[in-house]
Write an enzyme that holds these catalytic residues in place. Structure first.
Site, PDB file in Angstrom:
ATOM      1  N   GLY A  88       0.818  -1.044   0.123  1.00  0.00           N
ATOM      2  CA  GLY A  88       0.223  -0.080  -0.039  1.00  0.00           C
ATOM      3  C   GLY A  88       0.979   1.446   0.038  1.00  0.00           C
ATOM      4  O   GLY A  88       1.874   1.103  -0.135  1.00  0.00           O
ATOM      5  N   ALA A  89       0.463   2.507  -0.012  1.00  0.00           N
ATOM      6  CA  ALA A  89       1.062   3.247  -0.137  1.00  0.00           C
ATOM      7  C   ALA A  89       0.124   4.794   0.612  1.00  0.00           C
ATOM      8  O   ALA A  89      -1.122   4.340   0.441  1.00  0.00           O
ATOM      9  CB  ALA A  89       1.379   4.199  -1.370  1.00  0.00           C
ATOM     10  N   ASP A  90       0.713   5.792   1.146  1.00  0.00           N
ATOM     11  CA  ASP A  90      -0.782   6.981   1.967  1.00  0.00           C
ATOM     12  C   ASP A  90       0.006   8.182   0.621  1.00  0.00           C
ATOM     13  O   ASP A  90      -2.242   8.582   0.576  1.00  0.00           O
ATOM     14  CB  ASP A  90       1.112   7.747   3.090  1.00  0.00           C
ATOM     15  CG  ASP A  90       0.727   6.446   4.078  1.00  0.00           C
ATOM     16  OD1 ASP A  90      -0.106   6.103   4.605  1.00  0.00           O
ATOM     17  OD2 ASP A  90       1.406   5.705   4.476  1.00  0.00           O
ATOM     18  N   GLU A 109       9.526  -2.892   5.025  1.00  0.00           N
ATOM     19  CA  GLU A 109       8.596  -2.491   3.814  1.00  0.00           C
ATOM     20  C   GLU A 109      10.208  -1.309   2.712  1.00  0.00           C
ATOM     21  O   GLU A 109       9.766  -2.484   1.111  1.00  0.00           O
ATOM     22  CB  GLU A 109       7.864  -1.475   3.469  1.00  0.00           C
ATOM     23  CG  GLU A 109       6.290  -1.850   4.515  1.00  0.00           C
ATOM     24  CD  GLU A 109       5.423  -0.931   4.843  1.00  0.00           C
ATOM     25  OE1 GLU A 109       3.971  -1.166   4.680  1.00  0.00           O
ATOM     26  OE2 GLU A 109       5.793   0.760   4.280  1.00  0.00           O
TER      27      GLU A 109
HETATM   28  C1  5RP Z   1       2.537   1.125   6.275  1.00  0.00           C
HETATM   29  C2  5RP Z   1       2.592   1.551   5.161  1.00  0.00           C
HETATM   30  C3  5RP Z   1       1.084   1.089   3.642  1.00  0.00           C
HETATM   31  O1  5RP Z   1       1.380   0.097   2.936  1.00  0.00           O
HETATM   32  C4  5RP Z   1       0.003   2.445   3.661  1.00  0.00           C
HETATM   33  O2  5RP Z   1      -0.043   3.216   5.241  1.00  0.00           O
HETATM   34  C5  5RP Z   1      -1.312   2.064   3.441  1.00  0.00           C
HETATM   35  O3  5RP Z   1      -2.321   1.728   4.167  1.00  0.00           O
HETATM   36  P1  5RP Z   1      -3.720   1.454   3.988  1.00  0.00           P
HETATM   37  O4  5RP Z   1      -3.573   0.183   3.038  1.00  0.00           O
HETATM   38  O5  5RP Z   1      -3.771   0.796   5.077  1.00  0.00           O
HETATM   39  O6  5RP Z   1      -4.206   2.792   3.962  1.00  0.00           O
HETATM   40  O7  5RP Z   1       3.000   1.731   4.344  1.00  0.00           O
HETATM   41  O8  5RP Z   1       3.404   1.698   6.828  1.00  0.00           O
END
Ligand code: 5RP
Length: 232
Positions: A88-90, A109
């Site tokens: 995933g990513a933010d 990651e």
């Molecule tokens: C964890 C991450 C996640 O991939 C990122 O925060 C996205 O999270 P989510 O899928 O819950 O929105 O980098 O360290």
């Protein structure tokens, strides 16, 4: 977009990404709520379709979930290569620069991503932005002397906040480090910032993943959409 809608888009992206994994692969499995949907779908394919692959996980949480489905998880140093990592990513911008670490797993990651032949991110559409930085940038910091690192960040106007858990204690990563979130609002020069952060003694890693990802699968109300990084 409310949480239910966002979750539906995350789930659609996770299910789409699961199609990338085929038997015999070694796959990196990221962390977070979107990856949970991915791992659920992989677990379903293991059961219903006999999918047989090996995983390398980016957190203990993902390891537990995957092993619950009978997926074989190996230590990264046992893997001679990783075919693809799905995470995933933010936030991600049009130049494929992204922020990760909202789930405090950014160090593992980044290590798993760096050792993968291909990197795929799964996000809902709200995470595709013009300029990264509105999401607070996570930085993993060694606990010893963390207060001084925070003061240095304050002096640079990086607006650092030590991440706390529900009990008010510092969040600990899988490496037992702290996470400091930088409330920058926008990051116009991500490469300069990345350089500055990694050169700060006490910083282990930061959540800037710059031009690392090959493909982004975006959960969109019209169906998952693919962004390919032509500069990789
Ligand atoms: C964890 C991450 C996640 O991939 C990122 O925060 C996205 O999270 P989510 O899928 O819950 O929105 O980098 O360290």
């Amino acid at each position: 977009m409310d949480k239910a809608q966002q979750d539906a888009l995350k789930k659609a992206a996770g299910i789409e990404a699961a199609k990338i994994i085929t038997s015999g692969m070694t796959a990196g499995l990221g962390t977070g709520s979107t990856v949970r949907f991915l791992v659920d779908e992989l677990g379903r394919r293991v059961k219903d379709e006999g999918l047989n692959f090996t995983g390398v996980t980016t957190s203990r949480r993902t390891q537990e979930q995957a092993e619950g489905y009978g997926i074989t998880i190996i230590d990264i140093d046992q893997a001679d290569h990783i075919d693809v990592t799905i995470d995933g990513a933010d936030e991600v911008d049009k130049n494929f620069n992204g922020i990760k670490g909202g789930g405090a797993a950014l160090l593992w990651e980044k290590i798993v991503a760096t050792n993968s032949d291909k990197i795929v991110w799964i996000v809902d559409e709200s995470k595709v932005v013009d300029t990264i930085g509105r999401f607070p940038l996570p930085v993993e910091v060694i606990p010893f002397g963390a207060g001084h690192v925070i003061k240095r960040f304050e002096a640079k106007n990086y607006k650092p906040v030590l991440r706390l858990d529900a009990q008010g204690k510092p969040v600990r990563t899988d490496e037992n480090n702290y996470v400091v979130d930088l409330h920058l609002e926008r990051i116009d020069h991500p490469y300069d910032l990345a350089q500055d952060l990694i050169n700060t003694v006490g910083v282990v890693e930061h959540g800037l993943f710059l031009n690392m990802v090959d493909t982004v699968i975006v959960g969109d109300p019209n169906g998952p959409r693919i962004m390919h990084n032509a500069n990789k």
